[in-house]
Design an enzyme around this catalytic site. Structure first.
Site, PDB file in Angstrom:
ATOM      1  N   LYS A 192       0.849  -1.196   0.000  1.00  0.00           N
ATOM      2  CA  LYS A 192       0.000   0.000   0.000  1.00  0.00           C
ATOM      3  C   LYS A 192       0.883   1.244   0.000  1.00  0.00           C
ATOM      4  O   LYS A 192       1.791   1.374   0.840  1.00  0.00           O
ATOM      5  CB  LYS A 192      -0.898   0.001   1.236  1.00  0.00           C
TER       6      LYS A 192
ATOM      7  N   GLU B 157     -11.718  -0.858  -9.330  1.00  0.00           N
ATOM      8  CA  GLU B 157     -12.542  -1.234  -8.179  1.00  0.00           C
ATOM      9  C   GLU B 157     -13.621  -0.190  -7.891  1.00  0.00           C
ATOM     10  O   GLU B 157     -14.599  -0.492  -7.197  1.00  0.00           O
ATOM     11  CB  GLU B 157     -11.668  -1.493  -6.944  1.00  0.00           C
TER      12      GLU B 157
ATOM     13  N   HIS C 209     -11.169  -7.087  -7.918  1.00  0.00           N
ATOM     14  CA  HIS C 209     -10.899  -6.551  -6.576  1.00  0.00           C
ATOM     15  C   HIS C 209     -11.694  -7.401  -5.581  1.00  0.00           C
ATOM     16  O   HIS C 209     -12.867  -7.699  -5.820  1.00  0.00           O
ATOM     17  CB  HIS C 209     -11.388  -5.101  -6.520  1.00  0.00           C
TER      18      HIS C 209
ATOM     19  N   GLU D 231      -1.310   0.142  -9.089  1.00  0.00           N
ATOM     20  CA  GLU D 231      -2.783   0.132  -8.999  1.00  0.00           C
ATOM     21  C   GLU D 231      -3.302   1.489  -8.523  1.00  0.00           C
ATOM     22  O   GLU D 231      -2.777   2.061  -7.565  1.00  0.00           O
ATOM     23  CB  GLU D 231      -3.198  -0.967  -8.023  1.00  0.00           C
TER      24      GLU D 231
ATOM     25  N   GLU E  50      -6.943 -11.818  -5.672  1.00  0.00           N
ATOM     26  CA  GLU E  50      -6.619 -10.930  -4.559  1.00  0.00           C
ATOM     27  C   GLU E  50      -7.070 -11.569  -3.251  1.00  0.00           C
ATOM     28  O   GLU E  50      -8.234 -11.954  -3.109  1.00  0.00           O
ATOM     29  CB  GLU E  50      -7.295  -9.562  -4.722  1.00  0.00           C
TER      30      GLU E  50
ATOM     31  N   ASP F 232      -0.274  -0.318  -4.666  1.00  0.00           N
ATOM     32  CA  ASP F 232      -1.642   0.217  -4.740  1.00  0.00           C
ATOM     33  C   ASP F 232      -1.711   1.555  -4.013  1.00  0.00           C
ATOM     34  O   ASP F 232      -1.531   1.618  -2.798  1.00  0.00           O
ATOM     35  CB  ASP F 232      -2.611  -0.785  -4.094  1.00  0.00           C
TER      36      ASP F 232
ATOM     37  N   ASP G 132     -14.973  -5.061  -8.862  1.00  0.00           N
ATOM     38  CA  ASP G 132     -15.348  -5.788  -7.655  1.00  0.00           C
ATOM     39  C   ASP G 132     -16.712  -6.416  -7.932  1.00  0.00           C
ATOM     40  O   ASP G 132     -17.678  -5.705  -8.223  1.00  0.00           O
ATOM     41  CB  ASP G 132     -15.421  -4.828  -6.456  1.00  0.00           C
TER      42      ASP G 132
HETATM   43 MG    MG Z   1      -7.000  -1.381  -4.675  1.00  0.00          MG
END
Ligand code: MG
Length: 385
Positions: free
Chosen positions: A169, A248, A298, A222, A331, A196, A271
């Protein structure tokens, strides 16, 4: 065979330790689960990604009543009917998320009625297990050098468990982000590392961080940019050779058509609990395929959404395809979430970083009723509508 009852369960897990990403701090995990029951007593489960209270109202006041008394197998017809009935004010957003959860429950039911796993009904089980990448490495409120040390340790933990890769992240601030991704790469020179930013950067920042990620051989970048600006993805992509991933926050075939045709995205990430459900996810996959783009959904929330993604990936195909094709990734969110880890009597099994594709009918996960009761903060039942 008719839909007899629809129930919604807002489940919540209050976190002992909050965690954060580039946009906000997560203090509790929430999901809306939907159970659709037939007149023979069989039932299917769906999930909505986002604000459960609003989803519960959308199911009760708009979409649930459209499904009661109908044939559960007619998934595309139901989807279109729900969409058409609210099109004037619900093309995107919460309403589409509610359609997603209902559609997912119908796919679970369809599998149960026909006695086949959902992946078979989506076109065929190409894979019996899917390699997972670990999502975690969220921010915590501590000094940045200390935070970087703990995140490197966390990445080591996932790699030791056999995960195919780890997603880092970023999006806290560019200086921290560059220090973090550099440290993680130094610690794991050969690992598949993904990043991401959760749409944290403007274009110059995204280019600055992207060049570092590219140099460090990260697998994808991402959500570097706001989902409101597909044209900026194109501009960023022209400056980098690193694949860009996003989606997402996007919904429906029409939303993805605009996003993907803008040209900057190499990996689409709908998603399934938000994009329009499995019915729409399959259309998004076809649309992406027509543009030579691969889909890696996602995944967040409970095992219902994860099971949907597992079947979706099992039945998928790679673009452009080759004899020694890369396997699709799944994921696998590892952040604290009892709604994923303690709510299911039969969960998705993950061993050595691979998720087993259930062979039982439907989505193949079974909710633990006692646990459901203990995590449920609001229950609604069509018998009271
Ligand atoms: Mg993401």
């Amino acid at each position: 065979m008719k839909i007899d009852r629809i129930q919604t369960f807002h489940v919540r897990h209050q976190l002992e330790e909050p965690f954060a990403y580039s946009q906000l701090t997560v203090r509790s995990r929430n999901a809306l689960l939907i159970e659709i029951t037939l007149d023979d007593g069989s039932s299917g489960w769906g999930e909505c990604y986002g604000p459960s209270e609003l989803y519960q109202a959308a199911v009760r006041h708009y979409y649930g009543p459209l499904l009661l008394g109908t044939n559960p197998l007619e998934t595309d017809q139901h989807w279109h009917h729900m969409w058409q009935q609210t099109l004037d004010f619900a093309r995107r957003g919460i309403m589409m998320g509610a359609i997603s959860g209902l559609d997912m429950a119908l796919w679970d039911l369809k599998g149960q009625v026909l006695g086949r796993p959902a992946s078979e009904l989506m076109g065929g089980r190409r894979l019996e297990q899917i390699p997972c990448y670990a999502t975690g490495m969220y921010f915590q409120d501590r000094p940045e050098p200390e935070l970087i040390d703990s995140l490197v340790e966390e990445a080591a933990h996932y790699l030791e468990q056999g995960f195919a890769g780890v997603k880092v992240k970023i999006g806290k601030n560019p200086t921290f982000d560059i220090a973090l991704v550099t440290r993680v790469r130094e610690a794991f020179p050969e690992a598949l590392l993904l990043s991401d930013a959760n749409h944290a950067y403007d274009l110059p920042e995204a280019e600055r961080v992207g060049r570092v990620l590219q140099e460090l051989n990260y697998g994808w970048f991402e959500e570097p940019l706001s989902p409101e600006h597909p044209h900026l993805y194109r501009q960023l992509q022209e400056k980098l050779s690193l694949p860009l991933a996003t989606g997402e926050c996007e919904q429906t075939r029409w939303g993805f058509q605009s996003l993907l045709q803008a040209g900057g995205v190499q990996i689409a990430q709908p998603d399934l609990a938000y994009c329009g459900g499995l019915s729409e996810g399959l259309k998004i996959r076809t649309l992406a395929s027509s543009l030579g783009i691969n889909v890696i959904p996602h995944v967040w929330g409970t095992m219902v959404n994860m099971a949907s993604a597992v079947h979706f990936q099992s039945s998928g195909y790679g673009e452009p395809g080759r004899a020694e094709a890369q396997l699709p990734l799944l994921e696998c969110d590892r952040s604290p979430n009892a709604l994923r880890d303690a709510l299911f009597q039969t969960p998705i099994e993950i061993h050595n970083g691979f998720a087993a594709v259930p062979s039982s009918p439907g989505l193949g996960v079974v909710v633990d009723r006692q646990a459901l009761e203990s995590y449920c903060v609001s229950h609604d039942d069509s018998s009271g509508w």
